[in-house]
Design an enzyme around this catalytic site. Structure first.
Site, short mmCIF file in Angstrom:
data_model
loop_
_atom_site.label_atom_id
_atom_site.label_comp_id
_atom_site.label_asym_id
_atom_site.label_seq_id
_atom_site.Cartn_x
_atom_site.Cartn_y
_atom_site.Cartn_z
N LYS A 291 -7.18 -17.05 -29.95
CA LYS A 291 -7.89 -15.82 -29.59
C LYS A 291 -9.38 -15.96 -29.92
O LYS A 291 -9.77 -16.87 -30.66
CB LYS A 291 -7.27 -14.64 -30.33
CG LYS A 291 -7.38 -14.74 -31.86
CD LYS A 291 -6.43 -13.77 -32.55
CE LYS A 291 -6.60 -13.84 -34.06
NZ LYS A 291 -5.55 -13.09 -34.77
N ARG B 197 -0.57 -1.83 -38.20
CA ARG B 197 -1.48 -2.19 -37.14
C ARG B 197 -0.63 -2.19 -35.87
O ARG B 197 -0.14 -1.15 -35.48
CB ARG B 197 -2.13 -3.54 -37.46
CG ARG B 197 -3.51 -3.70 -36.87
CD ARG B 197 -4.18 -4.97 -37.32
NE ARG B 197 -3.43 -6.17 -36.94
CZ ARG B 197 -3.91 -7.41 -37.05
NH1 ARG B 197 -5.12 -7.62 -37.53
NH2 ARG B 197 -3.19 -8.46 -36.69
N TYR C 246 -39.93 -11.76 -43.42
CA TYR C 246 -39.97 -10.31 -43.27
C TYR C 246 -39.71 -9.61 -44.60
O TYR C 246 -38.82 -10.02 -45.36
CB TYR C 246 -38.90 -9.85 -42.29
CG TYR C 246 -39.25 -10.07 -40.84
CD1 TYR C 246 -40.38 -9.50 -40.27
CD2 TYR C 246 -38.41 -10.83 -40.03
CE1 TYR C 246 -40.68 -9.69 -38.93
CE2 TYR C 246 -38.69 -11.02 -38.68
CZ TYR C 246 -39.84 -10.44 -38.14
OH TYR C 246 -40.12 -10.62 -36.82
N MET D 94 -34.33 -13.23 -36.52
CA MET D 94 -33.46 -13.32 -35.34
C MET D 94 -33.24 -14.77 -34.89
O MET D 94 -32.13 -15.17 -34.56
CB MET D 94 -34.06 -12.51 -34.18
CG MET D 94 -33.16 -12.43 -32.97
SD MET D 94 -33.93 -11.58 -31.59
CE MET D 94 -34.11 -9.92 -32.25
C1 LIG Z 1 -4.98 -13.90 -35.78
C2 LIG Z 1 -3.52 -13.93 -35.94
C3 LIG Z 1 -2.89 -15.07 -36.45
C4 LIG Z 1 -3.65 -16.25 -37.01
O1 LIG Z 1 -4.15 -15.90 -38.29
P1 LIG Z 1 -4.96 -16.94 -39.22
O2 LIG Z 1 -5.16 -16.20 -40.48
O3 LIG Z 1 -6.24 -17.21 -38.50
O4 LIG Z 1 -4.11 -18.15 -39.35
C5 LIG Z 1 -1.50 -15.10 -36.44
N1 LIG Z 1 -0.78 -14.04 -36.01
C6 LIG Z 1 -1.36 -12.91 -35.54
C7 LIG Z 1 -0.51 -11.77 -35.09
C8 LIG Z 1 -2.74 -12.81 -35.51
O5 LIG Z 1 -3.32 -11.68 -35.07
#
Ligand SMILES: *Cc1c(COP(=O)(O)O)cnc(C)c1O
Length: 361
Positions: free
Chosen positions: A37, A130, A248, A301
């Site tokens: 992702k 979640r 800055y 920046m």
């Molecule tokens: C992002 C995610 C992972 C991977 O987590 P890491 O801590 O990066 O290994 C696995 N399962 C779900 C559901 C996630 O959202």
């Protein structure tokens, strides 16, 4: 610079593949998937999925259907799960790219069964509040009978990074209980840190993300290689005298005559402003010509300044490592009050990305 950028990000695909192989070995009997992702944690979905596929990975997790389509563009045969679940607006995308949703609610389950009826994973929330069905909802779903047959039963750990947290054991127990409702369905609980929690967290499939990309996580696993190196070009070397300030807000006053290297990277590249320095607070380090050097003053920046007084050979045109093999990603993140995940995924598109270690066979 070849393409006119002052920040280059080098992504070592051989290291990525090697990390996957090590995690697959650590997962023992469980299958090792890859979480790709957020553009494969900033490394680029297409090259990352290509390298991971060649290493033997056949199951991928993405956040969104659009990311899933990109994975499918690289691998015609892998199983691709979409963590966001399903919405009818995405039906054609799921069909076109043969994606599987991770079903997170009863509503999503109904929609998926109405619009597709294809393979899916069922996500149970065991303590994170979640995404996912509650155990009670999962029970209701099983009462519908044999129509509900997930290919994968999964949950996600809230505190995998804190091995002693009681919540890990509570989630494990709840997940075990949920599994009894779905006999014979493969199960998955562990992210990167979860793999390190031990074999009873592995089940049938593990889902590492950050560990693949060389980020730090709690627990003891075989050492994983650095995948991402960020280097900024030295644009100018300047001499400054004691008592002058840098950057800055004039937040840092030099206590000695100093040589300063002005580097071409800043928060516009995702190099976080909070990693900068002031009189009150040390900033992150950079690495140039064999030495670690401290940042001086605020991160701008497009620019950041390092103190190279003690490194005589630095010239304009050199590259200074901002993180990579000498300056751990997570150290920079810690200086900025955040985690390696955020630093990696926040790197801007402006930087040049160089891929090395591609295995071609
Ligand atoms: C992002 C995610 C992972 C991977 O987590 P890491 O801590 O990066 O290994 C696995 N399962 C779900 C559901 C996630 O959202």
């Amino acid at each position: 610079m070849s393409d006119g950028n002052t920040l280059r990000i080098t992504i070592d695909l051989a290291a990525l593949a090697g990390n996957w192989r090590r995690l697959a070995a650590a997962a023992e009997k469980a299958e090792c998937s890859a979480v790709v992702k957020a553009d494969a944690y900033g490394t680029g979905i297409e090259p990352a999925v290509g390298a991971l596929s060649r290493a033997g990975c056949t199951t991928f997790f993405v956040a969104t259907p659009a990311e899933g389509e990109r994975v499918r563009g690289v691998t015609p045969s892998a199983v691709v799960y979409v963590l966001a679940g399903f919405d009818e607006d995405w039906a054609s995308c799921f069909a076109r790219s043969d994606l599987r949703p991770v079903i997170n609610s009863v509503e999503q389950l109904d929609a998926w069964q109405h619009f597709s009826g294809g393979a899916f994973a069922l996500h149970i929330d065991t303590g994170m509040n979640r995404l996912g069905l509650t155990l009670h909802e999962a029970l209701e779903v099983t009462r519908r009978g044999s129509g509900v047959a997930p290919r994968l039963l999964m949950s996600h750990l809230a505190c995998g990074d804190t091995p002693d947290a009681a919540l890990n054991r509570e989630q494990l127990a709840l997940f075990e209980e949920t599994r009894t409702l779905f006999p014979g369905v493969p199960a998955s609980l562990a992210n990167s840190a979860g793999i390190a929690l031990g074999a009873n967290y592995h089940f049938d499939l593990v889902r590492p993300g950050i560990a693949l990309y060389g980020g730090r996580f709690a627990g003891e696993l075989p050492p994983l290689a650095t995948v991402v190196t960020a280097e900024a070009q030295v644009l100018q070397i300047r001499e400054a005298t004691a008592g002058e300030t840098v950057g800055y807000g004039a937040t840092e006053r030099l206590t000695r005559a100093s040589r300063l290297a002005v580097l071409g990277a800043g928060y516009g590249d995702g190099y976080l402003r909070a990693a900068g320095a002031s009189d009150e607070r040390k900033g992150a380090m950079a690495y140039v010509r064999g030495r670690a050097v401290p940042l001086v003053g605020r991160v701008s920046m497009d620019l950041v300044v390092a103190d190279v007084t003690d490194v005589h050979s630095v010239h304009a045109g050199d590259f200074a490592e901002l993180f990579g093999p000498h300056i751990p990603l997570d150290d920079v993140a810690a200086h900025a009050g955040t985690i390696g995940y955020e630093l990696l995924t926040g790197l801007s598109r402006r930087a040049e990305r160089i891929y090395t270690g591609a295995e071609t066979h």
